[in-house]
Design a protein around this motif. Sequence first.
Motif, PDB file in Angstrom:
ATOM      1  N   TYR A   1     112.668  35.784  92.926  1.00 12.03           N
ATOM      2  CA  TYR A   1     111.703  36.742  93.481  1.00 12.03           C
ATOM      3  C   TYR A   1     111.012  37.516  92.359  1.00 12.03           C
ATOM      4  N   ALA A   2     111.797  37.985  91.398  1.00 13.60           N
ATOM      5  CA  ALA A   2     111.197  38.726  90.275  1.00 13.60           C
ATOM      6  C   ALA A   2     110.290  37.824  89.448  1.00 13.60           C
ATOM      7  N   SER A   3     110.724  36.586  89.210  1.00 10.03           N
ATOM      8  CA  SER A   3     109.933  35.662  88.399  1.00 10.03           C
ATOM      9  C   SER A   3     108.613  35.309  89.070  1.00 10.03           C
ATOM     10  N   ALA A   4     108.620  35.255  90.398  1.00 15.68           N
ATOM     11  CA  ALA A   4     107.402  34.909  91.136  1.00 15.68           C
ATOM     12  C   ALA A   4     106.448  36.087  91.266  1.00 15.68           C
ATOM     13  N   HIS A   5     106.867  37.258  90.836  1.00 19.23           N
ATOM     14  CA  HIS A   5     106.010  38.442  90.908  1.00 19.23           C
ATOM     15  C   HIS A   5     105.676  38.924  89.501  1.00 19.23           C
ATOM     16  N   GLN A   6     105.056  37.992  88.759  1.00 16.32           N
ATOM     17  CA  GLN A   6     104.579  38.246  87.407  1.00 16.32           C
ATOM     18  C   GLN A   6     103.100  37.870  87.330  1.00 16.32           C
ATOM     19  N   PRO A   7     102.371  38.386  86.360  1.00 16.79           N
ATOM     20  CA  PRO A   7     100.967  37.984  86.206  1.00 16.79           C
ATOM     21  C   PRO A   7     100.854  36.472  85.995  1.00 16.79           C
ATOM     22  N   GLY A   8      99.981  35.832  86.755  1.00 17.32           N
ATOM     23  CA  GLY A   8      99.748  34.403  86.608  1.00 17.32           C
ATOM     24  C   GLY A   8     100.796  33.517  87.251  1.00 17.32           C
ATOM     25  N   ALA A   9     101.726  34.093  88.002  1.00 16.57           N
ATOM     26  CA  ALA A   9     102.816  33.296  88.578  1.00 16.57           C
ATOM     27  C   ALA A   9     102.319  32.264  89.576  1.00 16.57           C
ATOM     28  N   GLU A  10     101.123  32.445  90.104  1.00 15.09           N
ATOM     29  CA  GLU A  10     100.616  31.531  91.133  1.00 15.09           C
ATOM     30  C   GLU A  10      99.997  30.255  90.568  1.00 15.09           C
ATOM     31  N   HIS A  11      99.639  30.216  89.285  1.00  9.75           N
ATOM     32  CA  HIS A  11      98.814  29.123  88.786  1.00  9.75           C
ATOM     33  C   HIS A  11      99.524  27.775  88.806  1.00  9.75           C
ATOM     34  N   ALA A  12     100.701  27.675  88.245  1.00 12.05           N
ATOM     35  CA  ALA A  12     101.425  26.402  88.272  1.00 12.05           C
ATOM     36  C   ALA A  12     101.822  25.998  89.696  1.00 12.05           C
ATOM     37  N   PRO A  13     102.315  26.937  90.536  1.00 10.27           N
ATOM     38  CA  PRO A  13     102.607  26.556  91.920  1.00 10.27           C
ATOM     39  C   PRO A  13     101.393  26.039  92.687  1.00 10.27           C
ATOM     40  N   PHE A  14     100.196  26.523  92.390  1.00  6.50           N
ATOM     41  CA  PHE A  14      99.018  25.983  93.063  1.00  6.50           C
ATOM     42  C   PHE A  14      98.839  24.501  92.729  1.00  6.50           C
ATOM     43  N   SER A  15      99.096  24.128  91.477  1.00  8.41           N
ATOM     44  CA  SER A  15      99.020  22.708  91.113  1.00  8.41           C
ATOM     45  C   SER A  15     100.134  21.918  91.797  1.00  8.41           C
ATOM     46  N   PHE A  16     101.294  22.536  91.941  1.00  5.34           N
ATOM     47  CA  PHE A  16     102.414  21.913  92.654  1.00  5.34           C
ATOM     48  C   PHE A  16     102.047  21.674  94.117  1.00  5.34           C
ATOM     49  N   LEU A  17     101.515  22.686  94.776  1.00  3.73           N
ATOM     50  CA  LEU A  17     101.169  22.571  96.190  1.00  3.73           C
ATOM     51  C   LEU A  17     100.035  21.576  96.420  1.00  3.73           C
ATOM     52  N   ALA A  18      99.119  21.472  95.454  1.00  2.00           N
ATOM     53  CA  ALA A  18      97.997  20.539  95.589  1.00  2.00           C
ATOM     54  C   ALA A  18      98.352  19.121  95.166  1.00  2.00           C
ATOM     55  N   GLY A  19      99.574  18.907  94.682  1.00  2.00           N
ATOM     56  CA  GLY A  19     100.030  17.560  94.349  1.00  2.00           C
ATOM     57  C   GLY A  19      99.848  17.135  92.920  1.00  2.00           C
ATOM     58  N   HIS A  20      99.261  17.981  92.073  1.00  2.00           N
ATOM     59  CA  HIS A  20      98.980  17.564  90.701  1.00  2.00           C
ATOM     60  C   HIS A  20     100.237  17.351  89.859  1.00  2.00           C
ATOM     61  N   LEU A  21     101.355  17.925  90.253  1.00  2.00           N
ATOM     62  CA  LEU A  21     102.574  17.806  89.459  1.00  2.00           C
ATOM     63  C   LEU A  21     103.469  16.657  89.908  1.00  2.00           C
ATOM     64  N   PHE A  22     103.000  15.867  90.875  1.00  4.58           N
ATOM     65  CA  PHE A  22     103.778  14.736  91.368  1.00  4.58           C
ATOM     66  C   PHE A  22     103.232  13.429  90.785  1.00  4.58           C
ATOM     67  N   PRO A  23     104.019  12.729  89.954  1.00  3.65           N
ATOM     68  CA  PRO A  23     103.552  11.446  89.403  1.00  3.65           C
ATOM     69  C   PRO A  23     103.371  10.391  90.484  1.00  3.65           C
TER      70      PRO A  23
END
Length: 341
Positions: free
Chosen positions: A249-271
């Motif tokens: 919870y603390a790690s997800a509430h940092q500046p810029g915490a959303e950027h990598a998860p957005f790529s995860f949710l959009a599928g970019h991190l799945f080979p």
Amino acid sequence: MASRPDRTLPAKAVAKAAWAVRALGLTSLGAAAGWLAYSHLVIGHRMPLPPALPGRRDVLRTRVGDISLYGSGPADGRPLLLIHSINAAANAYEVRPLYRHYAASRPVYALDLPGFGFSARSRRIYTPRLMVDAIHAVAGEIRRRHAGTRLDAVALSLSAEYLARAALEQAQDYRSLGLISPTGFDARLSGRGPLGGNRGSDFARAAVDVPLWGRPLFDALVSRPSMRFFLEKTWGSRRIDEGLFAYDYASAHQPGAEHAPFSFLAGHLFPTDATRLYDALWLPVWMIHGVRGDFVDFRHAASFQERPNWTIETMPTGAFPHFERLGAVARSYDTFLAEIG
């Protein structure tokens, strides 16, 4: 004399229905506007974040950005690298039980992958290539510190695919590979698609990566009820690790915490080529997974079971067996390492 039907009733019903729809729409818009304001003005995005792991923490300056690297244990011995999974709130705390256990007997390291923990969280598209290059940089630094000694490396979940690619590209860095609950053996994420490709949708990522509503959407995803829900699905039980929950919870509430998860949710991190990667591995591979929760589809693992360089075990746990049965996981891994000599 029979009464005539009241022909005004349908009109009244339609008017009432239209009013209800308008009221619902206004209520929904009001709720959305309220959440946007609450996210931007009330929710803290700079929560105190202590180190996830004990020992030394360095920041490596690499071509993929700053990488946070934890290290502990004795100076001598074969180093062990631990790599956390990928999710909306991932970080090095996910390997904490193994890290603390092995720090008593050998050099042990753990990184925060790009976009997570204390590593750079810049606004960019995160891909498997980026993650593999980060692993390359960390592996090279660890070998430099230990006179070129080859590593043992263990990765969780989706990061197992990144570790597999790293070991294929720079096999000289590794003695063995460990995969805990790896993706790519299920019906959805296995595949022999384009080499080096990913499953990302640029449109999906662009739709959420808008500052006005992007961070509020992410805040909803990493709210305490939502995070507890997803951890319970990972564990296959309500008895999750509360320390991991609090740190996530603390790690997800940092500046810029959303950027990598957005790529995860959009599928970019799945080979797209997970099966090709695993097929090509020739180094010794230790794989372990649980049988509870939402991440138990390992239907394609049977084809690797009889390969001489693969050791596959299951445990009566969820997807993070090292949190639930650390002793059993460590014994299994130590037996594997002893056999490869």
